[in-house]
Motif scaffolding. Structure first.
Motif, PDB file in Angstrom:
ATOM      1  N   LEU A   1       5.982  41.097  15.730  1.00  5.04           N
ATOM      2  CA  LEU A   1       5.700  39.682  15.483  1.00  5.04           C
ATOM      3  C   LEU A   1       4.507  39.580  14.554  1.00  5.04           C
ATOM      4  O   LEU A   1       3.471  40.211  14.780  1.00  5.04           O
TER       5      LEU A   1
ATOM      6  N   THR B   1       1.821  36.879  12.995  1.00  7.13           N
ATOM      7  CA  THR B   1       1.263  35.530  13.011  1.00  7.13           C
ATOM      8  C   THR B   1       0.540  35.362  11.684  1.00  7.13           C
ATOM      9  O   THR B   1      -0.431  36.071  11.406  1.00  7.13           O
TER      10      THR B   1
ATOM     11  N   ARG C   1      16.657  32.380  12.607  1.00  8.65           N
ATOM     12  CA  ARG C   1      16.693  31.235  13.519  1.00  8.65           C
ATOM     13  C   ARG C   1      15.350  30.520  13.436  1.00  8.65           C
ATOM     14  O   ARG C   1      14.327  31.035  13.896  1.00  8.65           O
TER      15      ARG C   1
ATOM     16  N   ARG D   1      12.764  28.048  14.703  1.00  9.10           N
ATOM     17  CA  ARG D   1      12.524  27.433  16.004  1.00  9.10           C
ATOM     18  C   ARG D   1      12.114  25.974  15.861  1.00  9.10           C
ATOM     19  O   ARG D   1      11.458  25.597  14.882  1.00  9.10           O
ATOM     20  N   GLU D   2      12.482  25.176  16.841  1.00  8.58           N
ATOM     21  CA  GLU D   2      12.133  23.754  16.809  1.00  8.58           C
ATOM     22  C   GLU D   2      10.620  23.549  16.876  1.00  8.58           C
ATOM     23  O   GLU D   2       9.896  24.411  17.357  1.00  8.58           O
TER      24      GLU D   2
ATOM     25  N   GLY E   1       7.058  22.990  17.881  1.00 13.50           N
ATOM     26  CA  GLY E   1       6.385  23.235  19.154  1.00 13.50           C
ATOM     27  C   GLY E   1       6.831  24.515  19.824  1.00 13.50           C
ATOM     28  O   GLY E   1       6.251  24.940  20.824  1.00 13.50           O
ATOM     29  N   MET E   2       7.854  25.145  19.289  1.00 13.34           N
ATOM     30  CA  MET E   2       8.359  26.366  19.914  1.00 13.34           C
ATOM     31  C   MET E   2       8.049  27.561  19.022  1.00 13.34           C
ATOM     32  O   MET E   2       8.216  27.488  17.808  1.00 13.34           O
ATOM     33  N   MET E   3       7.593  28.621  19.631  1.00 10.58           N
ATOM     34  CA  MET E   3       7.212  29.797  18.853  1.00 10.58           C
ATOM     35  C   MET E   3       8.126  30.972  19.232  1.00 10.58           C
ATOM     36  O   MET E   3       8.658  31.015  20.339  1.00 10.58           O
ATOM     37  N   PRO E   4       8.293  31.914  18.336  1.00  5.71           N
ATOM     38  CA  PRO E   4       9.150  33.061  18.645  1.00  5.71           C
ATOM     39  C   PRO E   4       8.496  33.996  19.659  1.00  5.71           C
ATOM     40  O   PRO E   4       7.284  33.964  19.871  1.00  5.71           O
ATOM     41  N   ASP E   5       9.318  34.805  20.256  1.00 10.50           N
ATOM     42  CA  ASP E   5       8.892  35.793  21.255  1.00 10.50           C
ATOM     43  C   ASP E   5       9.696  37.053  20.950  1.00 10.50           C
ATOM     44  O   ASP E   5      10.917  36.974  20.735  1.00 10.50           O
ATOM     45  N   ILE E   6       9.050  38.203  20.933  1.00 12.27           N
ATOM     46  CA  ILE E   6       9.821  39.416  20.621  1.00 12.27           C
ATOM     47  C   ILE E   6      10.927  39.654  21.649  1.00 12.27           C
ATOM     48  O   ILE E   6      11.938  40.267  21.351  1.00 12.27           O
TER      49      ILE E   6
ATOM     50  N   HIS F   1      13.059  37.650  22.623  1.00 14.82           N
ATOM     51  CA  HIS F   1      14.296  36.962  22.234  1.00 14.82           C
ATOM     52  C   HIS F   1      15.032  37.647  21.093  1.00 14.82           C
ATOM     53  O   HIS F   1      16.163  37.278  20.783  1.00 14.82           O
TER      54      HIS F   1
ATOM     55  N   SER G   1       3.425  25.995  13.073  1.00 12.16           N
ATOM     56  CA  SER G   1       2.414  25.141  13.681  1.00 12.16           C
ATOM     57  C   SER G   1       1.369  24.855  12.622  1.00 12.16           C
ATOM     58  O   SER G   1       1.262  25.582  11.632  1.00 12.16           O
TER      59      SER G   1
ATOM     60  N   VAL H   1       0.302  27.777  10.349  1.00 13.40           N
ATOM     61  CA  VAL H   1       0.512  29.032  11.066  1.00 13.40           C
ATOM     62  C   VAL H   1       2.014  29.264  11.164  1.00 13.40           C
ATOM     63  O   VAL H   1       2.751  28.411  11.664  1.00 13.40           O
TER      64      VAL H   1
ATOM     65  N   ALA I   1       4.808  31.993  12.575  1.00 15.62           N
ATOM     66  CA  ALA I   1       5.029  33.203  13.368  1.00 15.62           C
ATOM     67  C   ALA I   1       6.468  33.651  13.155  1.00 15.62           C
ATOM     68  O   ALA I   1       7.387  32.827  13.110  1.00 15.62           O
TER      69      ALA I   1
END
Lengths: 339, 339, 339, 339
Positions: free
Chosen positions: A242, A244, A273, A275-276, A278-283, A285, A297, A306, A308
């Protein structure tokens, strides 16, 4: 059926190629090579592959190899592929190279960070295999330089924003984090379980070799020299990466503008993909997938944006993207064998 | 103040000794040695130790070393200590050896599983340093063979039960699990993060060298040959070890009898914690401590008694117990420097 | 194309079903239900599923549901399926139930460990969905009780050995270890990261509900009551399960005999991989797969046979086996969508 | 002997206080309170504490409590301490509060991010307990607001640099990463093992409550409003926190200047370890310690200074620093009970 072969099948990226190509609906994996494990079944080197592939690692012989394949994956340490690939091409085999040897259009950058290049013209004419951004060139490429993992996260996020003038080219920082598999299967104290588990640290802070790769592509997108502060870190996880990324919105531009540019760029790309809000990626997923997840953000106080961006370093950051490149080169469905 | 030195300070057990002895209220750590890191500060080898110890690793010279210490810890690979310890003893230094070289009264067992012993009489007269069970002998020992980690878990659980006739000597099974630090800091594919993380597997199923050590002590407790089926496993954790031991209650004996024997055996021993009925140990509760936690369960249908026993493999299973041994040898509070 | 639906799609096993059925070449996933997340996109509940499934969680209405599916997966807590399944069957839908409600032929066992059964005849006539051992019955089953995860590891290892008289039925011990995902997505202190990470412990030592399931099937294989000492443990890993099983070879039988029986039993079964002599399974090799790996070892001193058996608890231990059951029921290739 | 008590002893920070104060050479821990676990032994709530503390959790009664203690630790959720602390002070008890209630001199900041403050004057006169920077004020404080974990990493790194004019106050970015224990022992999906393990993600990107705390102290150091872009991330580790801080060197200043300022600031502070040039901190090296490790790097192309700062979030980021504060307040050796 496309016939494919892997040169250097016993590292982590090679093993992922074996796994995916063995199950690929349009590909027959005909030959795999390994110096270290010549004569051994790949399923003895990776017991996870038993029941999936019966192939035995062979020594690499260009003639024999090329008679059996339409396309070759070279999953070898830097420096070796540039000695092999010219021969493969002459024998009519197209190549996806997973090393850095064919990632640079500007060979001087390669030589400053790696070593002298023995096939500089080939590198200058190779296609950088970032599938979403160089799709058309990849279709007809004879050799594709499969991107580095860190560059994949950063470039998918920033190239469209720079091109569209949404962000400024100055002051970009990427704080990037990688799972331990990014360091490969070789032994070192840094990848000893007891040193990496419950650990987290920056490394190669004085200059990681992915920086010039990132800067070359960003500079091409921007039309001018772009400098990036790039600090990689090692995560206590096997897979996943990830970045940032901190940048500054251009005068009058907003997070929403950035979102729209990324949305339209990737509207038809199956593996990015967005993300909407307010939503941040996560490894978590993206692990074991070829997806790249991107979130946005911003800080209205100072115009900081920012971004990510997360991938599985062994898949979208290496072997998955390599297969995606092959799919594009061979005119197959881009997603074949990857979902 | 007791003056202590460590021969072989740069493995995981050596580093734990440095950490604990540096903070020990009654000990001055005067000298540490290392072949691999001679001339380097221990805090450069283990950055975690900076601010705790300023010692520099020295080459081992018996004369110089012995002039500086009352007691020596030998934290070296098997085979090396038996070549060094006789000299240390002659120079008046008492020794806690963390290898297997002085764990066996029956030297033939050692030689069957390790190599020929060059100081067999010393081994036969050494004291087995399982503190709770050999406390009195340890007080006067010149050389203590610090127990193996797996044996510590199993022997603290079973010796009192066998001695008291609570369990049968036949059919004992220990399914044991260890964190990766038990394999040491040396490099191997098995301790590569990507191979050990999210992994779990049995290993050395055809005979681990801790089995004869376990059987020798159990046989001594029982007065006859005891055979144990012992299967070690590797846990995806840095520290901690848990043995789940399956045995059979002797005719007419109950789980409650077992509990009472353990309770009375360990009533005054500060580092064994017998868990209440229905509660089982967890390696999480003993990590970074010198405790051994023991829990009991039984199956009334068939008289099976299940004893689970957990320690931190680097502390109660190695360096913590070594310091506990030193405390006992030197007449200090058994807990000094260990809580 | 088979039309499939999932009732209870938002637990870990439900989400795995969504992921795999969405990519299954012969199946169309038409409907998913969830009480907790009704009206939400599954990709909002599991961001990892975005780009794979656009389905929205619906409330469960039997009529609407059954009009859209040929086969239903019920991935619900115990007790709920037995209230739903009879209606599904009447509407002509075949069912793979992932709960315990249809795993027992002897309903009294179910009632002793769970609760009163409201569809006892259905349970008695359901087929136990251990694919490798009940393949023929599954083909024609209307409702399949998908096996528990622990039973899958133990039964695949022991049923052939008991049937062939290789091992004795007395004194069987299974020391079993599971990743944390086995406990589901519900919140509890035991699955809090800080309590499970770097932790390892036995749990439910006084009786886990999988024990009667194991004993019922082993007893049927042996023709008589078989009792097993079964101690589950919690591993600090997300996925994976390994049972180390201790049993006694029958008079005159050897490890080699055991190997031959397992080899011939599973010669044509694609998902059981018998490991070569000296090699043991590792959960790392089965994660994210539907394989069950089995290894053997023995102690010639006392006739003890050790069988280790590993699966991914969410796949071969739940959703993977459920799809394997569907493949068999629908006459598809048993491996479809699972490699 | 100092008599100490803990109000709210059963969260992770409370349990760490119990552990350390029980072993502290100059302190007697006389009383602990808990609403949730009133009447239970602390060693039943945290089995790791058995053999260390026999204390039973009591209900909090100010009178009884204050009769038994010289100093109180309040380890409670925000908002509760401001209702309790005034009473404690009136009864002559000094307080180290681990919540945010007494961290702000500017109460408006607190109220903007938390809730209305019911003891604003007390907050304005409380001392911010960052031991290395406010040592003298802490000595005489009646109430100390123990710093947040993220602020501790960032402020120890930046305050001396800002004060000395080494870096510019504009454009500071902190990319910060925390182990999961930072979220406490309460249950939430985010701290479920299967969601946090092998995961990594940014969170609260639109504003974490530690940002105003950071900005207030930096602004005080700089003499003017300092804005920080602060993005926290969740690491797949139990303990440890690392901030990678990006800032810009002031005109004519160098990395070496920064190093010298930090060196002289922390020359006599036992718990800050400045890493040598080229070496970066690792959370592994500070876990289970009260140290803060700081490393420096810079990019000569653009004057960017990178400062990395690591602590154990439960110790230097909470309970360890709280004890360090107590040591200073009580005139004890600052290191007592902390090494």
């Amino acid at each position: 059926m496309i016939k494919a072969g892997i040169i250097g099948a016993t590292g982590y990226t090679g093993a992922e190629l074996v796994r995916m190509l063995s199950a690929h609906p349009d590909v027959e994996l005909t030959v795999i090579t390994s110096r270290q494990y010549e004569g051994k079944k790949i399923s003895d080197v990776y017991p996870a592959l038993s029941g999936r592939s019966d192939l035995v690692c062979e020594a690499f012989d260009p003639k024999t190899f090329c008679e059996q394949v339409d396309i070759a994956f070279t999953a070898l340490p830097h420096k070796i592929p540039m000695g092999i690939v010219p021969d493969l091409l002459e024998r009519g085999v197209r190549v996806v190279d997973l090393s850095a040897d064919f990632r640079f259009r500007n060979v001087a950058d390669y030589e400053a960070w790696y070593q002298p290049h023995t096939a500089p013209e080939l590198s200058e004419n190779a296609v950088y295999g970032l599938c979403e951004l160089y799709h058309d060139e990849i279709q007809h490429a004879r050799v594709v330089g499969n991107p580095g993992c860190y560059p994949t996260t950063i470039l998918l996020a920033l190239v469209p924003l720079l091109k569209a003038g949404i962000i400024r080219a100055e002051g970009i920082v990427s704080d990037s984090k990688s799972g331990v598999s990014g360091a490969g299967r070789g032994l070192s104290l840094g990848s000893h379980f007891c040193e990496a588990n419950e650990s987290f640290k920056p490394y190669k802070v004085d200059g990681h070799r992915h920086r010039p790769e990132i800067e070359e592509v960003l500079s091409a997108a921007h039309g001018d020299g772009v400098e990036v502060t790039f600090i990689p870190h090692l995560l206590p996880a096997t897979r996943g990466m990830l970045s940032t990324i901190y940048c500054t919105l251009a005068e009058g531009k907003t997070e929403e503008d950035a979102r729209q540019v990324l949305e339209s760029t990737y509207a038809d790309r199956p593996f990015v993909r967005l993300r909407e809000k307010g939503m941040m990626p996560d490894i978590l997923h993206v692990q074991h997938t070829n997806f790249c997840d991107i979130g946005l953000s911003s800080d209205s106080r100072n115009g900081r944006l920012v971004v990510a961006s997360a991938i599985d370093n062994l898949l979208k950051g290496a072997s998955g993207q390599a297969i995606q490149n092959m799919n594009i080169m061979a005119g197959l469905d881009e997603k074949a064998g990857l979902l």
